[in-house]
Write an enzyme that holds these catalytic residues in place. Structure first.
Site, PDB file in Angstrom:
ATOM      1  N   GLU A 221      -8.826  -3.569  56.436  1.00  0.00           N
ATOM      2  CA  GLU A 221      -9.161  -4.560  57.477  1.00  0.00           C
ATOM      3  C   GLU A 221      -9.827  -3.770  58.594  1.00  0.00           C
ATOM      4  O   GLU A 221      -9.141  -3.138  59.396  1.00  0.00           O
ATOM      5  CB  GLU A 221      -7.882  -5.251  57.969  1.00  0.00           C
ATOM      6  CG  GLU A 221      -7.174  -6.084  56.903  1.00  0.00           C
ATOM      7  CD  GLU A 221      -7.847  -7.432  56.656  1.00  0.00           C
ATOM      8  OE1 GLU A 221      -8.613  -7.884  57.523  1.00  0.00           O
ATOM      9  OE2 GLU A 221      -7.607  -8.025  55.596  1.00  0.00           O
ATOM     10  N   CYS A 255     -10.704  -7.104  67.107  1.00  0.00           N
ATOM     11  CA  CYS A 255     -11.685  -6.866  66.044  1.00  0.00           C
ATOM     12  C   CYS A 255     -12.641  -8.045  65.890  1.00  0.00           C
ATOM     13  O   CYS A 255     -13.769  -7.885  65.443  1.00  0.00           O
ATOM     14  CB  CYS A 255     -10.968  -6.598  64.725  1.00  0.00           C
ATOM     15  SG  CYS A 255      -9.836  -7.923  64.255  1.00  0.00           S
TER      16      CYS A 255
HETATM   17  P1  NAD Z   1      -5.607   3.299  65.520  1.00  0.00           P
HETATM   18  O1  NAD Z   1      -6.228   4.507  66.147  1.00  0.00           O
HETATM   19  O2  NAD Z   1      -4.322   2.779  66.038  1.00  0.00           O
HETATM   20  O3  NAD Z   1      -5.499   3.597  63.967  1.00  0.00           O
HETATM   21  C1  NAD Z   1      -4.971   2.676  63.056  1.00  0.00           C
HETATM   22  C2  NAD Z   1      -3.957   3.361  62.159  1.00  0.00           C
HETATM   23  O4  NAD Z   1      -4.620   4.374  61.415  1.00  0.00           O
HETATM   24  C3  NAD Z   1      -2.837   4.037  62.946  1.00  0.00           C
HETATM   25  O5  NAD Z   1      -1.610   3.743  62.324  1.00  0.00           O
HETATM   26  C4  NAD Z   1      -3.189   5.507  62.848  1.00  0.00           C
HETATM   27  O6  NAD Z   1      -2.036   6.311  62.849  1.00  0.00           O
HETATM   28  C5  NAD Z   1      -3.885   5.580  61.502  1.00  0.00           C
HETATM   29  N1  NAD Z   1      -4.828   6.697  61.378  1.00  0.00           N
HETATM   30  C6  NAD Z   1      -5.541   7.300  62.358  1.00  0.00           C
HETATM   31  N2  NAD Z   1      -6.305   8.282  61.828  1.00  0.00           N
HETATM   32  C7  NAD Z   1      -6.041   8.320  60.508  1.00  0.00           C
HETATM   33  C8  NAD Z   1      -6.528   9.100  59.407  1.00  0.00           C
HETATM   34  N3  NAD Z   1      -7.430  10.065  59.590  1.00  0.00           N
HETATM   35  N4  NAD Z   1      -6.051   8.828  58.172  1.00  0.00           N
HETATM   36  C9  NAD Z   1      -5.142   7.851  57.980  1.00  0.00           C
HETATM   37  N5  NAD Z   1      -4.671   7.062  58.976  1.00  0.00           N
HETATM   38  C10 NAD Z   1      -5.115   7.289  60.217  1.00  0.00           C
HETATM   39  O7  NAD Z   1      -6.595   2.081  65.566  1.00  0.00           O
HETATM   40  P2  NAD Z   1      -8.140   2.045  65.784  1.00  0.00           P
HETATM   41  O8  NAD Z   1      -8.849   2.543  64.581  1.00  0.00           O
HETATM   42  O9  NAD Z   1      -8.536   2.550  67.123  1.00  0.00           O
HETATM   43  O10 NAD Z   1      -8.265   0.428  65.850  1.00  0.00           O
HETATM   44  C11 NAD Z   1      -9.374  -0.188  66.343  1.00  0.00           C
HETATM   45  C12 NAD Z   1     -10.303  -0.562  65.205  1.00  0.00           C
HETATM   46  O11 NAD Z   1      -9.584  -1.380  64.309  1.00  0.00           O
HETATM   47  C13 NAD Z   1     -11.491  -1.372  65.636  1.00  0.00           C
HETATM   48  O12 NAD Z   1     -12.614  -0.927  64.907  1.00  0.00           O
HETATM   49  C14 NAD Z   1     -11.142  -2.772  65.231  1.00  0.00           C
HETATM   50  O13 NAD Z   1     -12.238  -3.593  64.983  1.00  0.00           O
HETATM   51  C15 NAD Z   1     -10.332  -2.522  64.003  1.00  0.00           C
HETATM   52  N6  NAD Z   1      -9.405  -3.625  63.765  1.00  0.00           N
HETATM   53  C16 NAD Z   1      -9.595  -4.379  62.675  1.00  0.00           C
HETATM   54  C17 NAD Z   1      -8.766  -5.464  62.443  1.00  0.00           C
HETATM   55  C18 NAD Z   1      -8.940  -6.336  61.249  1.00  0.00           C
HETATM   56  O14 NAD Z   1      -8.018  -7.088  60.965  1.00  0.00           O
HETATM   57  N7  NAD Z   1     -10.042  -6.266  60.534  1.00  0.00           N
HETATM   58  C19 NAD Z   1      -7.731  -5.747  63.332  1.00  0.00           C
HETATM   59  C20 NAD Z   1      -7.566  -4.923  64.439  1.00  0.00           C
HETATM   60  C21 NAD Z   1      -8.403  -3.854  64.651  1.00  0.00           C
END
Ligand code: NAD
Length: 480
Positions: A221, A255
């Site tokens: 997602e 998102c």
């Molecule tokens: P985040 O930094 O909280 O990361 C999300 C998760 O990924 C965390 O649990 C983190 O520990 C893990 N993570 C971080 N680096 C990692 C790696 N190298 N390998 C494995 N896991 C890892 O969240 P974020 O990425 O800053 O979230 C924002 C993004 O998420 C935006 O791009 C947003 O559009 C997207 N988003 C999508 C949805 C959806 O439902 N499609 C919903 C919310 C947010």
């Protein structure tokens, strides 16, 4: 700032492996959870949210500096409860095997939706409870167990989730592990039966690579730039108000937030005026206003300010919506930032490159709707596409000529709030979907089951020596 860190990565990894093994063994020993058990687990999750709604809203707010209380109650608590209740209400119907045509009158063909086993969940910070519990509705409805690694960017909320789940579930049922990015990387390498990752597209690629090593199926997602096409036929004030409502909700850290809007040139000024008015009516002040959410941390605030500086340096017109003319900076409510419109940014602006994920709205102009469609199609496929207008033929044309995870017409984000619709991306915005029955199927294995007919043809068709009956069958089968 409170930080989740793991002094001993090896110990954290062994702990995660041990929990996964426990859950896998429990799944095999117990067999698929019954309807009653799934209903009871979902009930436990609902009770946990209901009983702790205030603590959840307070804790998320502490992590953000300020997170609008009503938004946490609506989006994180009520939204999760809605997904869980919907799954509970439809579970029995979803669990029924689908009966198929077996080819022979006495053959029986069916599909049984069986649990895959243990689902790993990596959830993000922007709706830290919703994006953990709404997926759990689908995961538990499908009869699975789950291991969750919530975000390190909302450390207090992640700790709270771990405590509440730990009190309500045995580790062999649903478990939460905490840790920073290093732990998340190790988590993504585990041999789950399915992995759900919600977060940025760039990390999504890494998660999918790690999962590929163990052939773990993934649901991704992800994010991206969600476009809004405002038609010449759209009532401008209404469109502007609806767009700015979601662009400022959670300070645009959603998102599904509208990333940029495209309008016919002559509609830009009325739109800017209407967007200003609508935003000022929602937020007459910003700095101390509890209805306005803060930017999650300094890194993201600097990133967003950098985007505005870059746009200004390249000659774009930046319209900051700051009705009380407040001065922003370090503040007791965290990192506050005024909403801004950026009119006609040049094509090489950083704002137009990556997902904004903040309260900044670039406004682009188009001459024909075909130009707007071409602009959307020149970029990665977005999570959502929005069309405002009253011309049904034009709306159909936009839908037919673009691709996106979902679409809302004449509003923003509404498709994702309709629990019966699949929620997911396409291309760079994601793989797979959850919510409603789609989520149940997504986290199930569709197992084909065939009870053979007693008809002689069923037994002898494939058995040598091949003679006249086979030739007759082939003559029938290989025909036009
Ligand atoms: P985040 O930094 O909280 O990361 C999300 C998760 O990924 C965390 O649990 C983190 O520990 C893990 N993570 C971080 N680096 C990692 C790696 N190298 N390998 C494995 N896991 C890892 O969240 P974020 O990425 O800053 O979230 C924002 C993004 O998420 C935006 O791009 C947003 O559009 C997207 N988003 C999508 C949805 C959806 O439902 N499609 C919903 C919310 C947010």
């Amino acid at each position: 700032m409170l930080k989740i860190s793991n002094p001993d990565l090896n110990a954290a990894t062994s702990n995660m492996c041990a929990i996964l093994e426990r859950q896998k063994r429990a799944h095999l020993a117990h067999g698929p959870l019954s309807l009653d058990e799934r209903t009871e687990w979902i009930g436990r999750l609902i009770a946990l949210l209901v009983n702790n709604s205030d603590a959840i809203a307070d804790t998320i707010s502490m992590d953000f500096g300020n997170r609008t209380r009503e938004l946490s109650l609506l989006g994180d608590v009520a939204g999760s409860i809605g997904s869980l209740k919907y799954a509970r209400a439809h579970l029995e119907e979803w669990m029924q095997p689908a009966i198929h045509d077996g080819g022979f009158p006495d053959a029986k063909a069916s599909v049984e939706y069986t649990p895959v086993g243990v689902v790993g969940v990596l959830s993000p910070w922007n709706f830290p409870v919703n994006l953990t519990f709404a997926p759990l509705a689908s995961i538990i409805a499908a009869g699975n167990r789950a291991m969750i690694k919530p975000s390190e960017l909302t450390p207090r909320t992640s700790l709270l989730i771990a405590r509440l789940i730990g009190e309500a579930f045995d580790e062999s049922e649903i478990a939460v592990v905490l840790g920073d990015t290093e732990v998340a990387v190790e988590f993504s390498k585990l041999r789950f039966d399915h992995m759900l990752y919600t977060g940025s597209t760039s990390v999504g690629r890494q998660v999918m690579r790690a999962a590929a090593d163990e052939l773990v199926p993934v649901t991704l997602e992800l994010g991206g730039k969600c476009p809004v096409i405002v038609s010449a036929t759209a009532p401008i004030a209404d469109a502007a108000a609806r767009i700015m409502t979601i662009k400022t909700l959670n300070a645009g850290q959603i998102c599904l937030a509208p990333d940029y809007a495209m309008l016919p040139e002559e509609h830009v000024e009325p739109f800017v005026t209407a967007a200003r008015l609508a935003t000022s009516a929602m937020f007459p002040t910003l700095l101390d206003n509890p209805d306005y959410t803060s930017i999650i941390n300094e890194r993201h605030e600097l990133r967003l300010r950098g985007l505005l500086e870059d746009a200004k340096a390249r000659g774009a017109r930046v319209v900051e919506i700051n009705p009380a003319r407040e001065t922003f900076g370090a503040h007791r409510l965290g990192y506050r930032m005024a909403p801004a419109l950026v009119v006609d940014p040049p094509a090489d602006c950083k704002l137009l490159a990556d997902e904004i994920f903040g309260p900044i709205l670039p406004i682009l102009t188009y001459k024909t709707v075909g130009d707007a469609i071409a602009y959307v199609n020149g970029r990665e496929r977005p999570l959502a596409l929005y069309y405002f207008g009253t011309d049904a033929a034009e709306e159909r044309h936009v839908l037919d000529r673009t691709q996106s995870g979902g679409v809302t017409v004449n509003d923003i984000m509404a498709h994702a709030l309709c629990e019966s619709l699949p929620f997911g991306g396409v291309g760079a915005s994601g793989i797979g979907a959850y919510h409603g029955k789609s989520g149940f199927i997504n986290f199930s294995h569709a197992r084909a089951i065939f009870h053979q007919s007693k008809a002689p043809e069923a037994e002898y068709a494939l058995r040598a020596p091949f003679g006249e009956p086979t030739r007759q069958y082939l003559a029938l089968a290989i025909s036009k």
